[in-house]
Design a protein around this motif. Structure first.
Motif, PDB file in Angstrom:
ATOM      1  N   THR A   1       0.830  -1.125  -0.181  1.00  0.00           N
ATOM      2  CA  THR A   1       0.005  -0.089  -0.065  1.00  0.00           C
ATOM      3  C   THR A   1       0.893   1.115   0.258  1.00  0.00           C
ATOM      4  OG1 THR A   1      -1.525  -0.939   1.476  1.00  0.00           O
ATOM      5  CG2 THR A   1      -1.853   1.298   1.233  1.00  0.00           C
ATOM      6  N   VAL A   2       2.203   1.924   0.452  1.00  0.00           N
ATOM      7  CA  VAL A   2       2.669   2.596   0.840  1.00  0.00           C
ATOM      8  C   VAL A   2       2.916   2.817  -0.329  1.00  0.00           C
ATOM      9  CG1 VAL A   2       5.219   2.635   1.662  1.00  0.00           C
ATOM     10  CG2 VAL A   2       3.020   2.302   3.612  1.00  0.00           C
ATOM     11  N   VAL A   3       3.754   1.390  -1.190  1.00  0.00           N
ATOM     12  CA  VAL A   3       4.283   1.655  -2.261  1.00  0.00           C
ATOM     13  C   VAL A   3       3.918   1.922  -3.452  1.00  0.00           C
ATOM     14  CG1 VAL A   3       5.679  -0.103  -4.143  1.00  0.00           C
ATOM     15  CG2 VAL A   3       5.921  -0.643  -1.710  1.00  0.00           C
ATOM     16  N   THR A   4       2.643   1.266  -3.248  1.00  0.00           N
ATOM     17  CA  THR A   4       1.487   2.012  -4.768  1.00  0.00           C
ATOM     18  C   THR A   4       1.585   3.776  -4.151  1.00  0.00           C
ATOM     19  OG1 THR A   4      -0.459   1.213  -2.736  1.00  0.00           O
ATOM     20  CG2 THR A   4       0.625  -0.250  -4.737  1.00  0.00           C
ATOM     21  N   GLY A   5       0.653   4.460  -3.196  1.00  0.00           N
ATOM     22  CA  GLY A   5       0.928   5.494  -2.600  1.00  0.00           C
ATOM     23  C   GLY A   5       1.619   6.311  -3.747  1.00  0.00           C
ATOM     24  N   GLY A   6       2.950   5.862  -2.881  1.00  0.00           N
ATOM     25  CA  GLY A   6       4.379   6.855  -3.638  1.00  0.00           C
ATOM     26  C   GLY A   6       3.935   6.747  -5.516  1.00  0.00           C
ATOM     27  N   LEU A   7       3.433   5.301  -5.778  1.00  0.00           N
ATOM     28  CA  LEU A   7       3.701   5.246  -7.381  1.00  0.00           C
ATOM     29  C   LEU A   7       2.387   6.141  -8.290  1.00  0.00           C
ATOM     30  CD1 LEU A   7       3.990   1.553  -8.004  1.00  0.00           C
ATOM     31  CD2 LEU A   7       6.185   3.563  -8.208  1.00  0.00           C
ATOM     32  N   GLU A   8       1.685   6.674  -7.085  1.00  0.00           N
ATOM     33  CA  GLU A   8       0.439   7.523  -7.146  1.00  0.00           C
ATOM     34  C   GLU A   8       0.799   8.906  -7.646  1.00  0.00           C
ATOM     35  OE1 GLU A   8      -3.381   8.252  -8.638  1.00  0.00           O
ATOM     36  OE2 GLU A   8      -2.015   6.309  -8.921  1.00  0.00           O
ATOM     37  N   ARG A   9       1.410   8.907  -6.754  1.00  0.00           N
ATOM     38  CA  ARG A   9       1.742  10.397  -6.554  1.00  0.00           C
ATOM     39  C   ARG A   9       2.942  10.871  -7.697  1.00  0.00           C
ATOM     40  NH1 ARG A   9       1.585   8.903  -0.317  1.00  0.00           N
ATOM     41  NH2 ARG A   9       3.932   8.375  -0.846  1.00  0.00           N
ATOM     42  N   ALA A  10       3.623   9.565  -7.722  1.00  0.00           N
ATOM     43  CA  ALA A  10       5.205  10.520  -8.577  1.00  0.00           C
ATOM     44  C   ALA A  10       3.445  10.329 -10.135  1.00  0.00           C
ATOM     45  CB  ALA A  10       5.861   9.009  -9.323  1.00  0.00           C
ATOM     46  N   ARG A  11       2.637   9.932 -10.227  1.00  0.00           N
ATOM     47  CA  ARG A  11       2.054   9.491 -11.089  1.00  0.00           C
ATOM     48  C   ARG A  11       1.352  10.661 -11.380  1.00  0.00           C
ATOM     49  NH1 ARG A  11      -3.440   9.087 -13.441  1.00  0.00           N
ATOM     50  NH2 ARG A  11      -3.807   8.736 -10.779  1.00  0.00           N
ATOM     51  N   LEU A  12       0.599  11.004 -10.935  1.00  0.00           N
ATOM     52  CA  LEU A  12       0.087  12.496 -10.969  1.00  0.00           C
ATOM     53  C   LEU A  12       0.718  13.868 -10.831  1.00  0.00           C
ATOM     54  CD1 LEU A  12      -3.035  12.316  -8.154  1.00  0.00           C
ATOM     55  CD2 LEU A  12      -2.938  12.180  -9.795  1.00  0.00           C
ATOM     56  N   ALA A  13       2.130  13.654  -9.805  1.00  0.00           N
ATOM     57  CA  ALA A  13       2.898  15.304 -10.256  1.00  0.00           C
ATOM     58  C   ALA A  13       3.199  15.064 -11.417  1.00  0.00           C
ATOM     59  CB  ALA A  13       3.738  15.058  -9.404  1.00  0.00           C
ATOM     60  N   ALA A  14       3.829  13.812 -12.249  1.00  0.00           N
ATOM     61  CA  ALA A  14       4.388  14.123 -13.888  1.00  0.00           C
ATOM     62  C   ALA A  14       2.755  14.746 -15.160  1.00  0.00           C
ATOM     63  CB  ALA A  14       4.513  12.157 -14.099  1.00  0.00           C
ATOM     64  N   GLU A  15       1.899  13.738 -14.707  1.00  0.00           N
ATOM     65  CA  GLU A  15       0.961  14.464 -14.593  1.00  0.00           C
ATOM     66  C   GLU A  15       0.724  16.427 -14.688  1.00  0.00           C
ATOM     67  OE1 GLU A  15      -2.548  12.270 -14.059  1.00  0.00           O
ATOM     68  OE2 GLU A  15      -2.141  10.421 -15.087  1.00  0.00           O
ATOM     69  N   ASP A  16       1.091  16.538 -13.557  1.00  0.00           N
ATOM     70  CA  ASP A  16       0.594  18.340 -13.524  1.00  0.00           C
ATOM     71  C   ASP A  16       1.527  19.172 -13.615  1.00  0.00           C
ATOM     72  OD1 ASP A  16      -1.282  20.293 -12.123  1.00  0.00           O
ATOM     73  OD2 ASP A  16      -0.182  20.057 -10.629  1.00  0.00           O
ATOM     74  N   ARG A  17       2.494  17.856 -14.514  1.00  0.00           N
ATOM     75  CA  ARG A  17       3.970  19.155 -13.970  1.00  0.00           C
ATOM     76  C   ARG A  17       3.669  20.279 -14.505  1.00  0.00           C
ATOM     77  NH1 ARG A  17       9.062  15.963 -14.829  1.00  0.00           N
ATOM     78  NH2 ARG A  17       9.000  15.602 -12.618  1.00  0.00           N
ATOM     79  N   PRO A  18       3.258  20.371 -16.631  1.00  0.00           N
ATOM     80  CA  PRO A  18       3.380  21.379 -17.331  1.00  0.00           C
ATOM     81  C   PRO A  18       1.936  22.476 -16.294  1.00  0.00           C
ATOM     82  CG  PRO A  18       3.109  19.321 -18.778  1.00  0.00           C
ATOM     83  CD  PRO A  18       2.925  18.925 -16.949  1.00  0.00           C
ATOM     84  N   GLY A  19       1.400  22.358 -15.181  1.00  0.00           N
ATOM     85  CA  GLY A  19       0.582  23.602 -14.595  1.00  0.00           C
ATOM     86  C   GLY A  19       1.468  23.696 -13.822  1.00  0.00           C
ATOM     87  N   GLN A  20       2.347  23.409 -13.350  1.00  0.00           N
ATOM     88  CA  GLN A  20       3.078  23.885 -12.689  1.00  0.00           C
ATOM     89  C   GLN A  20       3.682  24.345 -12.775  1.00  0.00           C
ATOM     90  OE1 GLN A  20       4.723  20.193 -10.325  1.00  0.00           O
ATOM     91  NE2 GLN A  20       2.342  20.124  -8.523  1.00  0.00           N
ATOM     92  N   GLU A  21       4.306  24.005 -13.527  1.00  0.00           N
ATOM     93  CA  GLU A  21       5.685  24.974 -14.671  1.00  0.00           C
ATOM     94  C   GLU A  21       5.361  26.198 -14.911  1.00  0.00           C
ATOM     95  OE1 GLU A  21       6.808  23.022 -17.662  1.00  0.00           O
ATOM     96  OE2 GLU A  21       8.533  21.522 -16.254  1.00  0.00           O
ATOM     97  N   ALA A  22       3.969  26.241 -15.312  1.00  0.00           N
ATOM     98  CA  ALA A  22       3.230  27.739 -15.958  1.00  0.00           C
ATOM     99  C   ALA A  22       3.271  28.634 -14.726  1.00  0.00           C
ATOM    100  CB  ALA A  22       2.329  27.231 -16.017  1.00  0.00           C
ATOM    101  N   ALA A  23       2.288  27.833 -13.272  1.00  0.00           N
ATOM    102  CA  ALA A  23       2.667  28.653 -12.365  1.00  0.00           C
ATOM    103  C   ALA A  23       3.570  29.727 -11.347  1.00  0.00           C
ATOM    104  CB  ALA A  23       2.189  27.637 -11.312  1.00  0.00           C
ATOM    105  N   LEU A  24       4.638  28.920 -11.520  1.00  0.00           N
ATOM    106  CA  LEU A  24       5.675  29.053 -10.792  1.00  0.00           C
ATOM    107  C   LEU A  24       6.779  29.786 -11.668  1.00  0.00           C
ATOM    108  CD1 LEU A  24       7.896  25.920 -10.514  1.00  0.00           C
ATOM    109  CD2 LEU A  24       7.176  27.711  -8.981  1.00  0.00           C
ATOM    110  N   TYR A  25       6.453  30.168 -13.836  1.00  0.00           N
ATOM    111  CA  TYR A  25       6.771  31.143 -14.801  1.00  0.00           C
ATOM    112  C   TYR A  25       5.912  32.504 -14.381  1.00  0.00           C
ATOM    113  CZ  TYR A  25       7.318  33.629 -19.021  1.00  0.00           C
ATOM    114  OH  TYR A  25       7.582  35.034 -19.656  1.00  0.00           O
ATOM    115  N   ASP A  26       4.243  32.596 -13.410  1.00  0.00           N
ATOM    116  CA  ASP A  26       3.367  33.349 -13.812  1.00  0.00           C
ATOM    117  C   ASP A  26       3.698  33.495 -12.057  1.00  0.00           C
ATOM    118  OD1 ASP A  26       1.979  33.060 -15.753  1.00  0.00           O
ATOM    119  OD2 ASP A  26       0.509  31.928 -14.922  1.00  0.00           O
ATOM    120  N   ARG A  27       4.323  33.194 -10.814  1.00  0.00           N
ATOM    121  CA  ARG A  27       4.942  33.990 -10.180  1.00  0.00           C
ATOM    122  C   ARG A  27       5.807  34.414 -10.414  1.00  0.00           C
ATOM    123  NH1 ARG A  27       2.315  29.162  -7.060  1.00  0.00           N
ATOM    124  NH2 ARG A  27       4.373  28.154  -7.195  1.00  0.00           N
TER     125      ARG A  27
END
Length: 277
Positions: free
Chosen positions: A38-64
């Motif tokens: 469960t701990v391993v799959t939780g980490g894998l899921e967080r890594a997947r969500l972070a990879a999907e949201d990376r463009p949005g995070q980079e755009a937010a960092l650029y705006d800031r």
């Protein structure tokens, strides 16, 4: 070809392996194994969500980053050799040339005013080169009255050789102390002997009020056609009658100019233009 299919299948191998392992652990694993998994799959899921949201995070960092760069007042520096002046003080090289700040205005599309944004001069320029330049510009014209001369030929409405010996006007610096702060040049009080003096005299002459309708009707010298037109107009709507009279006046003025032009062309040839009274 086998390598091509292997590369195509590679992205699917990891999810399939994780799914197979997850089913094995859930069906045959111990409680400790399931908890660890469960701990391993939780980490894998967080890594997947972070990879999907990376463009949005980079755009937010650029705006800031842009907001941080535009925030506040910034000093604009210029090297000693970069200043477009000759013999400028050495102290200028150690001062900021100006202070700037970011400006944004949404405009008003409804009335045709577009949105605007960019860098503007800040209100406080104390200690900058720009402050010294502004002070020098203000001190370049001391208080007093100055004669304003025209170029050769003067204004078209005041031409003449004798008038070229006169200044067009006299001006003086002014600075308002009430309401909106303004400064600049204004006409001096004394315009005697200037080309603008007669214009000011004409503008200051009071215009006599028009005669009353009754007095025109009673005056024996009033032309008959004017009396008839005036009596007819007094029975009509005042606004409509005034508008129609304005059109009539323009027509008569145009006819006068046309007749005068025709006379000027015919008189030199000896011809006579007949006009009935």
């Amino acid at each position: 070809m086998n390598q091509h299919f292997e590369n195509q299948a590679a992205p699917l191998a990891l999810p399939l392996a994780i799914s197979t392992l997850d089913r094995f652990v859930q069906e045959q694993g111990t409680a400790a194994q399931r908890e660890a998994w469960t701990v391993v799959t939780g980490g894998l899921e967080r890594a997947r969500l972070a990879a999907e949201d990376r463009p949005g995070q980079e755009a937010a960092l650029y705006d800031r980053g842009l907001e941080a760069a535009r925030d506040g007042v910034h000093e604009l520096a210029a090297g000693f050799d970069d200043l477009p002046f000759s013999n400028c003080p050495e102290a200028w090289a150690e001062k900021p040339f100006a202070r700037i700040c970011w400006y944004e205005d949404g405009g008003d599309p409804g009335v045709g005013i577009p949105a605007r944004h960019g860098w503007n001069l800040a209100a406080d320029q104390a200690g900058t080169v720009l402050q010294e330049l502004a002070a020098a510009a203000r001190g370049a014209a001391p208080s007093g009255v100055y004669a304003l001369w025209t170029r050769t030929g003067g204004p078209v409405f005041l031409g003449g050789v004798t008038q070229l010996q006169q200044p067009f006007a006299r001006i003086t610096r002014f600075q308002s102390r009430f309401g909106a702060q303004r400064e600049g040049w204004a006409l001096a009080a004394d315009q005697a002997g200037t080309m603008i003096e007669p214009l000011l005299a004409v503008a200051s002459v009071d215009v006599d009020p028009p005669p009353a309708a009754e007095s025109l009707l009673e005056e024996s010298s009033t032309p008959g056609w004017v009396v008839r037109a005036l009596r007819s107009a007094l029975d009509r709507d005042p606004a409509q009658a005034a508008a129609e009279a304005t059109v009539l006046a323009r027509v008569l003025v145009a006819r006068r100019e046309a007749v005068a032009s025709a006379c000027a062309q015919l008189v030199p040839t000896g011809k006579v233009l007949g006009i009935s009274a």
